[in-house]
Structures are given as C-alpha cells and as structure tokens.
Design a protein around this motif. Structure first.
Motif, PDB file in Angstrom:
ATOM      1  N   MET A 193     151.398  77.896  35.493  1.00 35.49           N
ATOM      2  CA  MET A 193     150.710  77.343  34.266  1.00 35.49           C
ATOM      3  C   MET A 193     149.138  77.878  34.158  1.00 35.49           C
ATOM      4  O   MET A 193     148.103  77.342  34.642  1.00 35.49           O
ATOM      5  CB  MET A 193     150.129  76.094  33.079  1.00 35.49           C
ATOM      6  N   ILE A 194     148.975  78.930  33.761  1.00 30.98           N
ATOM      7  CA  ILE A 194     147.292  79.091  33.176  1.00 30.98           C
ATOM      8  C   ILE A 194     146.654  78.542  32.935  1.00 30.98           C
ATOM      9  O   ILE A 194     147.148  78.239  31.539  1.00 30.98           O
ATOM     10  CB  ILE A 194     147.208  80.502  33.127  1.00 30.98           C
ATOM     11  N   ASN A 195     145.261  78.283  33.209  1.00 32.82           N
ATOM     12  CA  ASN A 195     144.668  77.015  32.088  1.00 32.82           C
ATOM     13  C   ASN A 195     142.752  77.214  31.872  1.00 32.82           C
ATOM     14  O   ASN A 195     142.571  78.317  32.650  1.00 32.82           O
ATOM     15  CB  ASN A 195     144.576  75.696  32.449  1.00 32.82           C
ATOM     16  N   ALA A 196     142.354  76.471  31.340  1.00 34.14           N
ATOM     17  CA  ALA A 196     140.828  77.065  31.468  1.00 34.14           C
ATOM     18  C   ALA A 196     139.958  77.065  32.632  1.00 34.14           C
ATOM     19  O   ALA A 196     139.229  77.571  33.053  1.00 34.14           O
ATOM     20  CB  ALA A 196     140.133  75.874  30.518  1.00 34.14           C
ATOM     21  N   LYS A 197     140.536  75.800  34.116  1.00 31.94           N
ATOM     22  CA  LYS A 197     140.411  75.696  36.227  1.00 31.94           C
ATOM     23  C   LYS A 197     139.764  77.168  35.903  1.00 31.94           C
ATOM     24  O   LYS A 197     139.711  77.462  36.532  1.00 31.94           O
ATOM     25  CB  LYS A 197     140.944  74.410  35.867  1.00 31.94           C
ATOM     26  N   HIS A 198     141.145  77.933  35.201  1.00 32.47           N
ATOM     27  CA  HIS A 198     141.622  79.050  35.690  1.00 32.47           C
ATOM     28  C   HIS A 198     140.135  79.438  35.362  1.00 32.47           C
ATOM     29  O   HIS A 198     139.831  80.891  36.974  1.00 32.47           O
ATOM     30  CB  HIS A 198     142.929  79.328  36.399  1.00 32.47           C
ATOM     31  N   PHE A 199     140.519  80.011  33.988  1.00 32.47           N
ATOM     32  CA  PHE A 199     139.302  81.177  34.050  1.00 32.47           C
ATOM     33  C   PHE A 199     138.275  80.349  34.780  1.00 32.47           C
ATOM     34  O   PHE A 199     137.238  81.763  34.933  1.00 32.47           O
ATOM     35  CB  PHE A 199     139.590  81.231  32.160  1.00 32.47           C
ATOM     36  N   LYS A 200     137.433  78.961  34.832  1.00 30.19           N
ATOM     37  CA  LYS A 200     136.249  78.857  35.510  1.00 30.19           C
ATOM     38  C   LYS A 200     136.102  78.797  36.662  1.00 30.19           C
ATOM     39  O   LYS A 200     134.896  79.799  36.760  1.00 30.19           O
ATOM     40  CB  LYS A 200     136.177  77.745  34.761  1.00 30.19           C
ATOM     41  N   GLN A 201     136.975  79.683  37.437  1.00 34.92           N
ATOM     42  CA  GLN A 201     137.388  79.741  39.117  1.00 34.92           C
ATOM     43  C   GLN A 201     137.574  81.719  39.247  1.00 34.92           C
ATOM     44  O   GLN A 201     136.118  81.602  40.176  1.00 34.92           O
ATOM     45  CB  GLN A 201     138.639  79.134  39.750  1.00 34.92           C
ATOM     46  N   VAL A 202     137.743  82.101  38.594  1.00 35.13           N
ATOM     47  CA  VAL A 202     137.580  83.638  38.357  1.00 35.13           C
ATOM     48  C   VAL A 202     136.076  84.259  37.789  1.00 35.13           C
ATOM     49  O   VAL A 202     135.730  84.958  38.425  1.00 35.13           O
ATOM     50  CB  VAL A 202     139.146  84.533  37.211  1.00 35.13           C
ATOM     51  N   SER A 203     136.571  83.635  36.887  1.00 35.11           N
ATOM     52  CA  SER A 203     134.216  84.165  36.026  1.00 35.11           C
ATOM     53  C   SER A 203     133.403  83.594  36.618  1.00 35.11           C
ATOM     54  O   SER A 203     132.428  84.161  36.870  1.00 35.11           O
ATOM     55  CB  SER A 203     134.397  83.559  34.291  1.00 35.11           C
ATOM     56  N   ASN A 204     133.472  82.606  37.596  1.00 37.33           N
ATOM     57  CA  ASN A 204     132.640  82.151  38.486  1.00 37.33           C
ATOM     58  C   ASN A 204     132.330  82.881  39.781  1.00 37.33           C
ATOM     59  O   ASN A 204     131.527  83.346  39.702  1.00 37.33           O
ATOM     60  CB  ASN A 204     133.122  80.606  38.903  1.00 37.33           C
ATOM     61  N   ILE A 205     133.410  83.138  40.048  1.00 39.81           N
ATOM     62  CA  ILE A 205     133.388  85.043  41.497  1.00 39.81           C
ATOM     63  C   ILE A 205     133.032  86.059  40.148  1.00 39.81           C
ATOM     64  O   ILE A 205     131.773  86.969  40.784  1.00 39.81           O
ATOM     65  CB  ILE A 205     134.713  84.961  41.823  1.00 39.81           C
TER      66      ILE A 205
END
Length: 139
Positions: A74-86
C-alpha cells in the motif's frame, strides 16, 4: 567526404549527468529500465537550438529524470516523503547557487517542473523531474 561531428547529447550531457547523479544519490542511474527497489531512469526528451554564433551554437537539452520507488504494498505518506526527498535533492543540486555542472560540458541546469505519479496496481511511486541543461557546440 564524411562530416566531422560529436555526439554531444550523449557525450556531454547523458554520460556526465549519470556520473553526477550517481555520485550524489548512490542509487542506480539507468537508461533502459528501472532496477531494484528504486532507481532513476534518464530519458532524453528534447534538443533545442537557442542561439547560433560564428564559432558554434548554444543548445538546451531537455531530460526527463524518472525516479521510481517500488513500494511492494500500500502506498502511503512515508513513500511520498521518500520520493519527494529525491526530487528535492535533485532540485537543490541544480539550484542557481549550487548549479551542478561537469566542467565545460554542460551548465545552467534547471529543474523546470516535477510531477508525482502513483501506480496503485503495480505498487510504484514516481517523481518525473524535467531538467534542462545548456551546452555549447563548436563549429
């Protein structure tokens, strides 16, 4: 008689961009398909003439940097944070006061836009980073 030329988009831009991003981010930088849990796919998009000079020309090269994270669930806020960090890291790398460049090969890099994409079916999250760099081609 054959003309003399250089493959500027590959030799000056793609090859050096792979080195710059690879050294900075320590994740796979590829041109064919994504690898592993996360990677950046370099997709050349555009080569635009900016100005012609007596001894050459100035060109803008548009590159799509597609960062992909395989979530595996499941895609969640933690994943968005990792992608947006890059994405933010790359944006900062090419910011005007820190403009990453490779000697005289390319300069003036700028992140024109970033779009985010969720693929719920394949459990992947992407940042599509539109980067433009400038090169000079000697006549």
């Amino acid at each position: 008689m054959p003309i003399d030329y250089t493959n500027n988009i590959y030799d000056k831009v793609i090859s050096n961009l792979r080195k710059t991003l690879g050294n900075e981010l320590k994740i796979p930088i590829v041109m064919d398909k994504h690898q592993g849990a996360s990677s950046i796919l370099i997709i050349p998009v555009e080569d635009t003439l900016v100005e012609i000079f007596a001894n050459g020309q100035q060109r803008d090269v548009g590159i799509l940097l597609e960062y992909e994270l395989n979530v595996g669930g499941m895609i969640n806020a933690k994943h968005f944070k990792q992608v947006s960090n890059i994405a933010e890291h790359i944006k900062r790398l090419f910011a005007p006061d820190n403009n990453a460049k490779d000697g005289t090969d390319y300069f003036g890099g700028r992140v024109e836009s970033i779009s985010y994409e969720k693929d719920e079916e394949e459990a992947k999250f992407r940042a599509n980073i539109n980067l433009t760099v400038t090169i000079f081609e000697a006549a």
